[in-house]
Design a protein around this motif. Structure first.
Motif, PDB file in Angstrom:
ATOM      1  N   PRO A 144     -17.935 -65.555 -47.596  1.00  0.00           N
ATOM      2  CA  PRO A 144     -17.812 -65.213 -49.011  1.00  0.00           C
ATOM      3  C   PRO A 144     -17.423 -66.433 -49.841  1.00  0.00           C
ATOM      4  CG  PRO A 144     -16.847 -63.480 -47.678  1.00  0.00           C
ATOM      5  CD  PRO A 144     -17.180 -64.602 -46.744  1.00  0.00           C
ATOM      6  N   GLN A 147     -16.606 -64.712 -54.951  1.00  0.00           N
ATOM      7  CA  GLN A 147     -16.680 -63.318 -54.516  1.00  0.00           C
ATOM      8  C   GLN A 147     -15.256 -62.777 -54.414  1.00  0.00           C
ATOM      9  OE1 GLN A 147     -20.028 -64.269 -51.327  1.00  0.00           O
ATOM     10  NE2 GLN A 147     -20.044 -62.100 -51.852  1.00  0.00           N
ATOM     11  N   LEU A 207     -18.488 -56.392 -52.444  1.00  0.00           N
ATOM     12  CA  LEU A 207     -18.677 -57.472 -51.477  1.00  0.00           C
ATOM     13  C   LEU A 207     -20.083 -57.396 -50.903  1.00  0.00           C
ATOM     14  CD1 LEU A 207     -17.394 -59.834 -49.911  1.00  0.00           C
ATOM     15  CD2 LEU A 207     -16.753 -58.172 -48.143  1.00  0.00           C
TER      16      LEU A 207
END
Length: 286
Positions: free
Chosen positions: A61, A72, A215
């Motif tokens: 991420p 993120q 996510l």
């Protein structure tokens, strides 16, 4: 799979490591010139041998993507970054407000990289290990699944801190091992997987949806950030992705594709999802 072994140490002070990039200094700077057999892209490095690694097969991420330095959901972006540094051997890491490392304990940790190439940004695409290695630096060694399991790449995927992202340069047996570990992590709910909505979909109401709430696999996140900056409706996203030029194969079907529109769909004008899990995609080397 033969890969070049380079020994050295990790030294991250003054850098901004994330979950899949980290600074590494070769004990012999000339060994960087051996990457790729001395052909193709060169690894950019300092006179002292310091270079940036891009972890092979790992997509963590984002902590600071693009000119806008968008991220993120930081719970997961920071977890991947912190696990990377902790696994390598850093017990304390101090940072400035912009995430630049100002001090670490210890200052450096020994390690090694296994590599075959550099990326278009001059980063060494590598499997990254910690501690000493029994083989001689600057020579090729055979890398099997057992060797792979000794790297942080394997750790991040197996424990669910990061997503897999495969390129053709990675040998099939190593890719299969990482795919199996990614599937296991998802099915057992490790790490980021319980929060992941890549396959189920995220209702996008603005940039904040993907920076602070939903996510998604980072490759889709990056494409969405660039697209949302254009101010166009999400219904046009597939056309945008079709022109993006991503080249890859769907491993489960053998289909070769150009454009992520083949594996991304938009429903009800707002919900975006991928139709294939990340380990089912094999991208052409950049």
């Amino acid at each position: 799979m033969p890969m070049l072994l380079i020994k050295g140490f990790y030294d991250v002070k003054g850098t901004q490591p994330d979950g899949d990039t980290v600074a590494f200094t070769a004990e012999n700077p000339e060994h960087w010139d051996l990457v790729g057999g001395g052909r193709g892209r060169a690894v950019e490095h300092s006179a002292t041998g310091r270079a940036k690694l891009r972890l092979d097969a790992v997509d963590a991420p984002e902590t600071h993507y693009g000119p806008g330095r968008v991220h993120q959901p930081l719970e997961f972006a920071h977890a991947a970054r912190d696990e990377l540094l902790s696994w390598l051997g850093f017990t304390d890491v101090q940072r400035a407000g912009n995430e630049t490392v100002t001090a670490t304990v210890p200052e450096t940790v020994p390690g090694f990289v296994l590599t075959r190439a550099a990326d278009i940004h001059g980063r060494c695409i590598a499997l990254a290990g910690r501690g000493a290695h029994a083989e001689e630096s600057g020579r090729e060694i055979d890398v099997d699944e057992a060797e792979l399991a000794s790297t942080v790449n394997h750790r991040l995927i197996a424990a669910g801190f990061a997503y897999p992202m495969f390129y053709r340069s990675l040998f099939t047996s190593l890719r299969a091992e990482l795919a199996a570990r990614a599937t296991e992590a998802r099915e057992t709910g490790r790490g980021l997987w319980p929060a992941d909505v890549t396959l189920t979909g995220a209702k996008i109401t603005g940039l904040g949806t993907i920076t602070d709430e939903a996510l998604l696999v980072p490759k889709l996140f990056r494409r969405l950030v660039d697209y949302l900056a254009l101010g166009m409706p999400l219904s046009c996203l597939p056309a945008y992705l079709a022109g993006g030029g991503d080249r890859y194969s769907i491993l489960s079907t053998g289909e070769r594709c150009v454009g992520l529109h083949r594996v991304v769909e938009v429903t009800d004008g707002q919900t975006v999802r991928m139709t294939r899990p990340p380990e089912d995609l094999l991208f052409e080397d950049a």
